[in-house]
Design an enzyme around this catalytic site. Structure first.
Site, PDB file in Angstrom:
ATOM      1  N   TYR A 107       0.879  -1.174   0.000  1.00  0.00           N
ATOM      2  CA  TYR A 107       0.000   0.000   0.000  1.00  0.00           C
ATOM      3  C   TYR A 107       0.910   1.214   0.000  1.00  0.00           C
ATOM      4  CZ  TYR A 107      -4.322   2.370   1.771  1.00  0.00           C
ATOM      5  OH  TYR A 107      -5.447   3.134   1.959  1.00  0.00           O
ATOM      6  N   HIS A 112      -2.604   7.435  -3.112  1.00  0.00           N
ATOM      7  CA  HIS A 112      -3.705   6.480  -3.075  1.00  0.00           C
ATOM      8  C   HIS A 112      -4.223   6.310  -1.652  1.00  0.00           C
ATOM      9  CE1 HIS A 112      -6.122   2.933  -3.818  1.00  0.00           C
ATOM     10  NE2 HIS A 112      -5.404   2.242  -2.935  1.00  0.00           N
ATOM     11  N   ASP A 213      -4.505  -5.652  -9.464  1.00  0.00           N
ATOM     12  CA  ASP A 213      -5.070  -6.316  -8.294  1.00  0.00           C
ATOM     13  C   ASP A 213      -6.580  -6.044  -8.271  1.00  0.00           C
ATOM     14  OD1 ASP A 213      -5.158  -7.755  -5.912  1.00  0.00           O
ATOM     15  OD2 ASP A 213      -4.881  -5.964  -4.708  1.00  0.00           O
ATOM     16  N   TYR A 224     -13.339  -6.600   5.744  1.00  0.00           N
ATOM     17  CA  TYR A 224     -11.936  -6.271   6.039  1.00  0.00           C
ATOM     18  C   TYR A 224     -11.653  -5.928   7.499  1.00  0.00           C
ATOM     19  CZ  TYR A 224     -12.190  -1.141   6.371  1.00  0.00           C
ATOM     20  OH  TYR A 224     -12.439   0.149   6.766  1.00  0.00           O
TER      21      TYR A 224
END
Length: 385
Positions: A107, A112, A213, A224
């Site tokens: 990440y 982002h 992805d 999550y």
């Protein structure tokens, strides 16, 4: 024959990416791309390590061997090449270039992470989580679901919580997204209980691929917390068919954006990124141009963090950068950031990329292509809890 190249071909002798191809009626073999051709390495170099359907055996031989083969290739391909070793790209099928051992997704793009933080935690004073600039955040995925460019992607099914509902339903994802990334391939692994220092990453990293992805945002949102992505990510990830060697990208290394102080195991004397321009197209229309140069964490730092707890690595391990997004308009690497809606059945997503070397030459990566196909049939009775 002599392979002729167009001027400034991004797949010239300065690139020489590796892949696995299959000619009609033959078993898969390792090849190298030069211009619009693929050259059989076993026939060109007379080495049986390339007479296989995988790069793993070659990658396991290590950086000294990688360098010698690259030098031999540059010399051999500059002259006459046996016709039997050369195939036009249009006449072969490209396959997954290596056997994926383990897969980790990071990440690493601050832009982002900040974009998603503002979307998911609008009340927070800082869009980044408190740990973000202290370590490269990541999750483990499923290596078995990594597919080569050109493979269809089946819309995943799973649990999701519809807006305003208090109970989940089961069904096809309605918020299917893409993620434009780079993937880094480990050539030489390490044993359990050892670590790879950030400064030693070049002894282990073999090459780079384009990476998508695919993400089911509605499934991901419901599952999550507290353990992170699971079924919303594990249904498919697409890689390009060509692995660009790290040696070809030496001239594309640049400094990463300024970093805040980090713990010693992540500290580097000049952490490096790569000057790579990416492009995302849907059904032939470019929707975004993310710059990998804007990525905060270096690939070397990602690899160091991956192993700092003593986790083993193996030949064929793959770790991805996470979604690449830039600071400007039109530089977001996912549809959830762009805000134009999600993928429909039949949509074809193409991720392309080129690196710029310091001397002005370009390095091509090819494409990571996937088309969304409808979810597998499921009985209506499975729709509710």
């Amino acid at each position: 024959m002599r392979i002729d190249l167009v001027p400034d071909d991004p797949f010239g002798l300065h690139n020489l990416p590796y892949g696995v191809y299959r000619a009609a009626g033959r078993a898969p073999r390792v090849g190298v791309r030069l211009g619009s051709y693929v050259v059989d390495l076993s026939r060109l170099l007379g080495d049986e390590v390339f007479a296989t359907g995988s790069l793993n055996a070659f990658m396991a031989q290590g950086p000294t061997r990688w360098a010698s083969v690259r030098a031999d290739l540059a010399e051999a391909l500059a002259g006459e090449v046996s016709d039997e070793a050369v195939h036009h790209l249009a006449d072969v099928t490209l396959e997954l270039p290596f056997e994926v051992a383990d897969y980790v997704d990071f990440y690493a793009s601050e832009h982002h992470a900040s974009n998603l933080g503002r979307l998911f935690r609008p009340e927070a004073p800082d869009p980044l989580t408190p740990n973000w600039k202290h370590l490269p955040i990541g999750y483990h995925g499923r290596s078995a679901s990594i597919v080569v460019s050109g493979t269809d992607v089946v819309r995943p099914c799973g649990q999701r919580l519809p807006p305003g509902a208090d109970k989940p339903v089961f069904g096809p994802s309605t918020r299917l997204d893409l993620e434009c990334e780079l993937g880094f391939v480990v050539g030489v692994g390490t044993g359990l209980g050892s670590r790879i220092a950030a400064a030693d990453a070049d002894e282990h990293l073999f090459g780079v691929v384009l990476f998508n992805d695919w993400s089911a945002r509605d499934i991901q949102a419901w599952e999550y917390v507290p353990l992170g992505p699971f079924l919303g990510k594990s249904f498919a990830s697409t890689v390009s068919a060509w692995v660009v060697p790290m040696a070809a990208l030496d001239g594309a290394r640049i400094a990463v954006p300024p970093q805040e102080p980090v713990l010693p195991y992540l500290a580097m004397d000049g952490p490096w990124g790569l000057d790579i321009d990416l492009a995302v197209s849907i059904n032939g229309e470019v929707v975004s141009r993310p710059p990998y140069a804007a990525t905060y964490w270096s690939p070397a730092q990602m690899l160091a963090h991956l192993t700092v707890n003593g986790a083993a690595t193996r030949t064929g391990d793959l770790f991805a950068s996470g979604t690449v997004s830039g600071p400007g308009r039109g530089q977001q690497g996912s549809l959830i950031e762009i805000g134009t809606g999600f993928l429909e059945d039949g949509d074809e997503v193409v991720i392309a990329g080129e690196a710029r070397l310091a001397d002005g030459r370009r390095i091509g990566f090819g494409e990571a292509v996937g088309r969304v196909v409808p979810a597998l049939p499921w009985g209506e009775e499975q729709g509710d809890v």
